[in-house]
Design an enzyme around this catalytic site. Structure first.
Site, PDB file in Angstrom:
ATOM      1  N   PRO A   2       0.425  -1.176   0.308  1.00  0.00           N
ATOM      2  CA  PRO A   2       0.552   0.152   0.071  1.00  0.00           C
ATOM      3  C   PRO A   2       0.478   1.549  -0.360  1.00  0.00           C
ATOM      4  O   PRO A   2       1.421   2.225   0.701  1.00  0.00           O
ATOM      5  CB  PRO A   2      -0.907  -0.415   1.315  1.00  0.00           C
ATOM      6  N   GLU A   3       0.778   2.831  -1.282  1.00  0.00           N
ATOM      7  CA  GLU A   3       1.969   3.099  -0.896  1.00  0.00           C
ATOM      8  C   GLU A   3       0.440   4.105  -1.015  1.00  0.00           C
ATOM      9  O   GLU A   3      -0.763   3.580  -0.747  1.00  0.00           O
ATOM     10  CB  GLU A   3       2.451   3.395  -2.315  1.00  0.00           C
ATOM     11  N   HIS A  94      -4.609 -14.265   8.572  1.00  0.00           N
ATOM     12  CA  HIS A  94      -3.842 -13.329   9.083  1.00  0.00           C
ATOM     13  C   HIS A  94      -4.564 -11.837   9.933  1.00  0.00           C
ATOM     14  O   HIS A  94      -4.031 -11.191   9.279  1.00  0.00           O
ATOM     15  CB  HIS A  94      -3.346 -12.804   7.507  1.00  0.00           C
ATOM     16  N   ARG A 124       2.239 -10.165   6.154  1.00  0.00           N
ATOM     17  CA  ARG A 124       3.709 -10.142   6.976  1.00  0.00           C
ATOM     18  C   ARG A 124       4.076  -9.635   8.109  1.00  0.00           C
ATOM     19  O   ARG A 124       5.256  -9.070   8.175  1.00  0.00           O
ATOM     20  CB  ARG A 124       5.091  -9.593   5.764  1.00  0.00           C
TER      21      ARG A 124
END
Length: 289
Positions: A2-3, A94, A124
């Site tokens: 995500p940017e 997750h 992650r």
DNA sequence: GGTACTACCTGGAGGC
DNA sequence: TGCCTCCAGGTAGTAC
């Protein structure tokens, strides 16, 4: 990954869905996802009872204004997602943080009309969540905000401003663009795309750019980020908006992850190098060193 | 102060 | 099929 465009897409979705909803409970499945306060129990105790009034974005940070003057900060880092679920949706592999919400409608009597859940998923586990008490500045808790550069859509984000930033360093321009002190919100994808649109080689020293190149790069930054927002962001592995939908920008990317494919402008095969430890994609013909 | 490097972390891909 | 290694990358911390 995500940017700015992905985070902005999430922000829009959160403002469409969560405003007027009150946190009535929660669960922290991965304690280290909570950056502040130091333990999960204190975090949940702090946010329970609060209502979302507005979501804002600063760089890649999402900041929710809560009804009691507190704030809730979220950084998605590489693989984080904020998802809007019905309460009975099964917990994913997750899922790191769950906030249980009830809808409140204004009237003589507030009554419970819906049960939803805002869920922080993160494969992650690099993403972070902060609670910021009302009496403290946001930057004092979310310290990453302290040195953020200008937003690329800020009127003060001018070519002169950029040129002044670039003049102070001889680092490769790609590395400088990834530095959040230069411009807030650019990551690996949009750095490569901006440099392609600006026709600048990623290894070119920042302080060697002409004013003409700075002007071109500024326009490339704005164009790539605007296109990314318009297409709902980029999806490679995990990014999705609050509704769980993936973005479309990557289908029209100029260079990113197009190694060995022909450039859409000149037909030269797209090259890939490592720069600052990051994969960097460019057209050796269109982008001059 | 500026710069470069590393750790954090998980899952997919590729090699054997 | 199973095991191992490498790779991806945003940020903070550390070393020089």
């Amino acid at each position: 990954m995500p940017e700015l465009p992905e985070v902005e897409t999430v922000r829009i979705g959160l403002n469409e869905n969560t405003l007027g909803w009150q946190i009535e409970g929660g669960e922290v499945l991965l304690p280290r996802a909570i950056a502040y306060p130091e333990n999960s129990e204190a975090f949940l105790a702090a946010v329970i009872g609060a209502e979302f009034t507005e979501w804002q974005r600063r760089g890649k940070y999402l900041i929710a204004q809560l009804s009691q003057g507190d704030r809730l900060g979220v950084h998605l880092r590489m693989t984080g997602s904020l998802l809007w679920y019905d309460r009975d949706t099964a917990v994913g592999k997750h899922t790191r943080v769950r906030l249980f919400l009830k809808e409140k409608r204004k009237g003589k009597k507030e009554k419970k009309v819906g049960l939803k859940e805002l869920r922080f998923d993160d494969q992650r586990t690099f993403g972070k969540v902060w609670w910021v008490p009302s009496h403290q500045p946001t930057e004092s808790i979310i310290t990453g905000l302290q040195n953020l550069g200008l937003e690329p859509f800020d009127p003060e984000f001018t070519s002169d401003h950029l040129a002044a930033k670039f003049s102070r360093t001889g680092r490769p321009i790609k590395t400088v663009l990834l530095d959040q002190e230069t411009v807030a919100g650019i990551g690996n994808i949009y750095a490569d795309e901006s440099l392609f649109l600006g026709k600048i080689h990623p290894q070119k020293a920042a302080n060697s750019l002409s004013l003409e190149q700075v002007i071109s790069l500024r326009l490339g930054i704005i164009r790539s980020l605007s296109d990314g927002i318009a297409k709902g962001g980029t999806t490679f592995s995990s990014f999705q908006n609050v509704a769980g939908l993936k973005g479309n920008y990557i289908n029209t990317a100029w260079v990113f992850r197009r190694t060995g494919q022909p450039c859409n402008v000149c037909g030269t095969l797209i090259s890939r190098i490592k720069l600052g430890g990051r994969s960097t994609h460019f057209c050796s013909q269109c982008q001059s060193l």
